[in-house]
Write a protein that holds these residues in place. Sequence first.
Motif, short mmCIF file in Angstrom:
data_model
loop_
_atom_site.label_atom_id
_atom_site.label_comp_id
_atom_site.label_asym_id
_atom_site.label_seq_id
_atom_site.Cartn_x
_atom_site.Cartn_y
_atom_site.Cartn_z
N UNK A 95 0.82 -1.21 0.00
CA UNK A 95 0.00 0.00 0.00
C UNK A 95 0.85 1.26 0.00
N UNK A 96 1.95 1.23 0.77
CA UNK A 96 2.79 2.42 0.92
C UNK A 96 4.12 2.28 0.19
N UNK A 97 4.13 1.51 -0.91
CA UNK A 97 5.39 1.22 -1.58
C UNK A 97 6.07 2.50 -2.10
N UNK A 98 5.30 3.46 -2.60
CA UNK A 98 5.90 4.69 -3.12
C UNK A 98 6.51 5.51 -1.99
N UNK A 99 5.80 5.55 -0.84
CA UNK A 99 6.32 6.27 0.32
C UNK A 99 7.60 5.62 0.85
N UNK A 100 7.58 4.29 0.94
CA UNK A 100 8.75 3.55 1.43
C UNK A 100 9.93 3.74 0.48
N UNK A 101 9.64 3.71 -0.83
CA UNK A 101 10.70 3.90 -1.82
C UNK A 101 11.27 5.32 -1.75
N UNK A 102 10.42 6.29 -1.45
CA UNK A 102 10.88 7.68 -1.31
C UNK A 102 11.81 7.83 -0.11
N UNK A 103 11.43 7.20 1.00
CA UNK A 103 12.28 7.26 2.20
C UNK A 103 13.60 6.56 1.95
N UNK A 104 13.55 5.39 1.28
CA UNK A 104 14.79 4.69 0.94
C UNK A 104 15.64 5.53 0.00
N UNK A 105 14.97 6.26 -0.92
CA UNK A 105 15.70 7.13 -1.84
C UNK A 105 16.40 8.26 -1.13
N UNK A 106 15.76 8.82 -0.10
CA UNK A 106 16.40 9.91 0.66
C UNK A 106 17.64 9.40 1.39
N UNK A 107 17.57 8.17 1.92
CA UNK A 107 18.74 7.59 2.59
C UNK A 107 19.85 7.33 1.57
N UNK A 108 19.47 6.87 0.38
CA UNK A 108 20.44 6.61 -0.68
C UNK A 108 21.12 7.92 -1.12
N UNK A 109 20.33 8.98 -1.28
CA UNK A 109 20.88 10.28 -1.67
C UNK A 109 21.89 10.77 -0.64
N UNK A 110 21.55 10.59 0.65
CA UNK A 110 22.42 11.07 1.72
C UNK A 110 23.69 10.25 1.83
N UNK A 111 23.56 8.91 1.78
CA UNK A 111 24.72 8.04 2.00
C UNK A 111 25.67 8.02 0.81
N UNK A 112 25.11 7.93 -0.39
CA UNK A 112 25.93 7.84 -1.60
C UNK A 112 26.32 9.23 -2.11
N UNK A 113 25.66 10.26 -1.59
CA UNK A 113 25.92 11.65 -2.01
C UNK A 113 25.65 11.83 -3.50
N UNK A 114 24.46 11.39 -3.90
CA UNK A 114 24.04 11.52 -5.30
C UNK A 114 23.97 13.00 -5.68
N UNK A 115 23.36 13.80 -4.83
CA UNK A 115 23.33 15.25 -4.99
C UNK A 115 23.01 15.87 -3.64
N UNK A 116 23.15 17.17 -3.56
CA UNK A 116 22.90 17.91 -2.31
C UNK A 116 22.35 19.28 -2.68
N UNK A 117 21.77 20.00 -1.71
CA UNK A 117 21.29 21.35 -2.00
C UNK A 117 22.41 22.23 -2.56
N UNK A 118 22.10 22.93 -3.64
CA UNK A 118 23.09 23.75 -4.33
C UNK A 118 23.56 23.14 -5.63
N UNK A 119 23.38 21.82 -5.80
CA UNK A 119 23.78 21.16 -7.03
C UNK A 119 22.75 21.44 -8.13
N UNK A 120 23.23 21.47 -9.35
CA UNK A 120 22.35 21.57 -10.52
C UNK A 120 22.23 20.19 -11.14
#
Length: 306
Positions: A95-120
Amino acid sequence: MIAIENIKEWLIANPFIWSMIKFSVILIILLLLIQILRRYLRKKISNTVVRYKTQKGIEILGYVLLTFLAITYFSGAIKDFTIVIGLFTAGLAFTLQELILSIAGSMYIFLVKVYKPGDRIEINGIKGDVIDVDSIYTTMMEIGQWVSSDNYSGRIVKLSNAFVFKGPIYNYSQDFPFIWDEFNLPIRYGSDIDLAKSIVIKIASETLSEYTANSKSQWKDVVNKYYIEDAQVDPTLAITLTDNWIQFNLRYIVDFKKRRLVKHLLNDKIRLEIENTKGEIILASSTIELIKIPELEVKLNVDQSK
């Protein structure tokens, strides 16, 4: 009294209906409690963002409680509690797969440093500057669309963090905050080509000296970090002979946020220098050359009566 006794006997004879009635009553009570809690917090919380997130949190919590209530109620004594919890977890995840995937995506962005505020970045076909990354959304200031070059359109875009798992992410500024850009100059045949080459290279080298110097040290870090060959960061000029003109292609490196401004400066300075050559160099334009004009035979009818 007889009617009440008949109803009791009928309910005893139909235990499923009686069970559904009790479940409906419990469900109504739970929904009323959730609504009362939401209204109470809506009045007590003045901050719009906190109020919105609180309302959403209570709404999700209500769905979880209702689902858990349904499972526990209709499973009787829950002899195999592990199976029930497993089914509940699987249903909740679906039911909440999109929400769970979004939270996992935020952790992935933070840990792998895909991008950060200020990046284009460019993600899911949307290009812009990252201005915020939270647990569910990435917020971007959009560039492009109906405006030319890399200018802001004025729209703020919120994009689910789940998209980091669904396609490529183009980062204009991570590790190396410079990009390569280029433009073409058409020079007419018969112009002083050597003089034109020297003018273009001289202006490019002077205008881009700061970007070239800063990019060289950072490019060395990129080469050391990734499996990539060394590249030319100094301005380069390539010449192509076409049917109509000699095409100059100037390629150079520039700060990712100053692409439009630098292209304007280069074009304007080159234009002024070419005009100062007093005709030794002429910018070309599309021309049409007539090789042969076909012969035309014209017959005139003269009125002999006059």
